[in-house]
Design an enzyme around this catalytic site. Sequence first.
Site, PDB file in Angstrom:
ATOM      1  N   HIS A  69      93.404  51.566  61.985  1.00 61.63           N
ATOM      2  CA  HIS A  69      93.028  52.360  63.160  1.00 61.63           C
ATOM      3  C   HIS A  69      92.184  51.548  64.118  1.00 61.63           C
ATOM      4  O   HIS A  69      91.382  50.704  63.706  1.00 61.63           O
ATOM      5  CB  HIS A  69      92.311  53.659  62.757  1.00 61.63           C
ATOM      6  CG  HIS A  69      90.979  53.488  62.088  1.00 61.63           C
ATOM      7  ND1 HIS A  69      89.781  53.475  62.784  1.00 61.63           N
ATOM      8  CD2 HIS A  69      90.639  53.341  60.781  1.00 61.63           C
ATOM      9  CE1 HIS A  69      88.782  53.328  61.937  1.00 61.63           C
ATOM     10  NE2 HIS A  69      89.270  53.234  60.716  1.00 61.63           N
ATOM     11  N   ASP A 186      85.309  48.087  60.914  1.00 60.84           N
ATOM     12  CA  ASP A 186      86.021  49.304  60.521  1.00 60.84           C
ATOM     13  C   ASP A 186      86.554  49.946  61.805  1.00 60.84           C
ATOM     14  O   ASP A 186      85.825  50.628  62.508  1.00 60.84           O
ATOM     15  CB  ASP A 186      85.044  50.231  59.783  1.00 60.84           C
ATOM     16  CG  ASP A 186      85.597  51.617  59.506  1.00 60.84           C
ATOM     17  OD1 ASP A 186      86.825  51.798  59.555  1.00 60.84           O
ATOM     18  OD2 ASP A 186      84.781  52.528  59.266  1.00 60.84           O
ATOM     19  N   GLU A 220      91.236  58.288  63.558  1.00 64.52           N
ATOM     20  CA  GLU A 220      90.832  58.232  62.157  1.00 64.52           C
ATOM     21  C   GLU A 220      89.378  58.635  61.969  1.00 64.52           C
ATOM     22  O   GLU A 220      89.024  59.312  61.003  1.00 64.52           O
ATOM     23  CB  GLU A 220      91.056  56.812  61.611  1.00 64.52           C
ATOM     24  CG  GLU A 220      90.976  56.700  60.085  1.00 64.52           C
ATOM     25  CD  GLU A 220      89.572  56.492  59.549  1.00 64.52           C
ATOM     26  OE1 GLU A 220      89.381  56.611  58.326  1.00 64.52           O
ATOM     27  OE2 GLU A 220      88.651  56.222  60.353  1.00 64.52           O
ATOM     28  N   GLU A 221      88.516  58.234  62.894  1.00 61.20           N
ATOM     29  CA  GLU A 221      87.082  58.478  62.725  1.00 61.20           C
ATOM     30  C   GLU A 221      86.698  59.950  62.822  1.00 61.20           C
ATOM     31  O   GLU A 221      85.580  60.326  62.467  1.00 61.20           O
ATOM     32  CB  GLU A 221      86.276  57.659  63.743  1.00 61.20           C
ATOM     33  CG  GLU A 221      86.369  56.153  63.562  1.00 61.20           C
ATOM     34  CD  GLU A 221      85.709  55.642  62.284  1.00 61.20           C
ATOM     35  OE1 GLU A 221      85.168  56.460  61.520  1.00 61.20           O
ATOM     36  OE2 GLU A 221      85.744  54.423  62.044  1.00 61.20           O
ATOM     37  N   ASP A 241      92.263  49.441  55.559  1.00 64.61           N
ATOM     38  CA  ASP A 241      90.997  49.836  56.164  1.00 64.61           C
ATOM     39  C   ASP A 241      89.901  48.970  55.562  1.00 64.61           C
ATOM     40  O   ASP A 241      90.189  47.997  54.867  1.00 64.61           O
ATOM     41  CB  ASP A 241      90.753  51.328  55.925  1.00 64.61           C
ATOM     42  CG  ASP A 241      89.925  51.972  57.030  1.00 64.61           C
ATOM     43  OD1 ASP A 241      88.942  51.344  57.470  1.00 64.61           O
ATOM     44  OD2 ASP A 241      90.249  53.103  57.440  1.00 64.61           O
ATOM     45  N   HIS A 321      79.693  51.414  59.026  1.00 67.67           N
ATOM     46  CA  HIS A 321      79.257  52.277  60.131  1.00 67.67           C
ATOM     47  C   HIS A 321      77.938  51.815  60.744  1.00 67.67           C
ATOM     48  O   HIS A 321      77.285  52.548  61.483  1.00 67.67           O
ATOM     49  CB  HIS A 321      79.161  53.745  59.706  1.00 67.67           C
ATOM     50  CG  HIS A 321      80.484  54.433  59.688  1.00 67.67           C
ATOM     51  ND1 HIS A 321      80.622  55.802  59.715  1.00 67.67           N
ATOM     52  CD2 HIS A 321      81.745  53.940  59.653  1.00 67.67           C
ATOM     53  CE1 HIS A 321      81.906  56.130  59.695  1.00 67.67           C
ATOM     54  NE2 HIS A 321      82.602  54.998  59.654  1.00 67.67           N
TER      55      HIS A 321
END
Length: 343
Positions: A69, A186, A220-221, A241, A321
Amino acid sequence: MKPYLDYILEQTQAVLAIDSPTGYTANAARYVAGEYEKLGYKATITTKGSVLVEIGGKQEDDAIVLAAHCDTLGGMVKEIKSNGNLRLSPLGGMNPNNAEAENVRIVTKFDGIYEGTFQMDNASIHVNKEYNETTRGWDCMEVVLDEKVASKEDTEKLGISVGDVVCFEPRTRITESGYIKSRFLDDKLSVGILLGYAKYLKEEKITLEHKMYHYITVYEEVGHGGASSIPEGVKEMISVDMGCVGEGLNCTEHQVSICAKDSNGPYNYDVVTGLMKAAKEQKLDFAVDVYPFYGSDVDVTLSAGYEIRHGLIGSGVYASHGYERSHKDGVENTLKLLVAYCK
């Protein structure tokens, strides 16, 4: 593999340089689609904004999708304060604790892009005696604009409004020792890996046994990236991922991680076993882990009702993150696992 590794890092840096918080991904998607087309593939941007690429292969009724993604974390203006600064609402799992003092870009709907910094309210430690004790949260953090504003009206005159997207600076750097440091590895690192794999297949003139698609999703998030647009004939889907690195897990940034289970349950037993077998046969540096707080595009694909086998792999990424870190070794091991498993 070195030419493909160099290409992966080049493309990763290029995609990271394109702001794409979830919901604001068209520029990144167009770039990725264009790079696939430069490699000689047919890339389609779906109605939802994802990129679906036909890679080729023989068996169309037992096809495989590799998904990554290109949407990232970010923020959205939810309030213009009386002092002209901006209160934000998070896009995805952006955490204010590790975003404090980061530079940002505010993308207005009609009046261009402005810059600012994400700070705690009353951020001067020489003035605010509660600075150290204050728990960072979205209700006590603000964007301080790099414009001469002192009121809500001043900021509104710039064209900034509620609903504008706020993009956080990725600060991408690749060290001489091979570490890759950036926000949003990510999952833009995996977008680079899939582009590198596509380049490898094309230049090595490899025809896969099973038809393959690459699917670069854009939501996706927020949990619905892989919920649609899976082509007919697909029986297996693997999310490429980030691999989790942290206390209690086996993976390091130098390895490819194979996920056996995440927050939504176990991954397909045969797929996990097949990935492990391929990694062992190629003598790759890999780890198998259970991710405690994680969900992937293929989890969502299953929840949407698609009948598929599913798996999850990725280069080990530390500080997920936040300001994330991986290594060239993990990237190379991930690429080699795709080559070995999908052939």
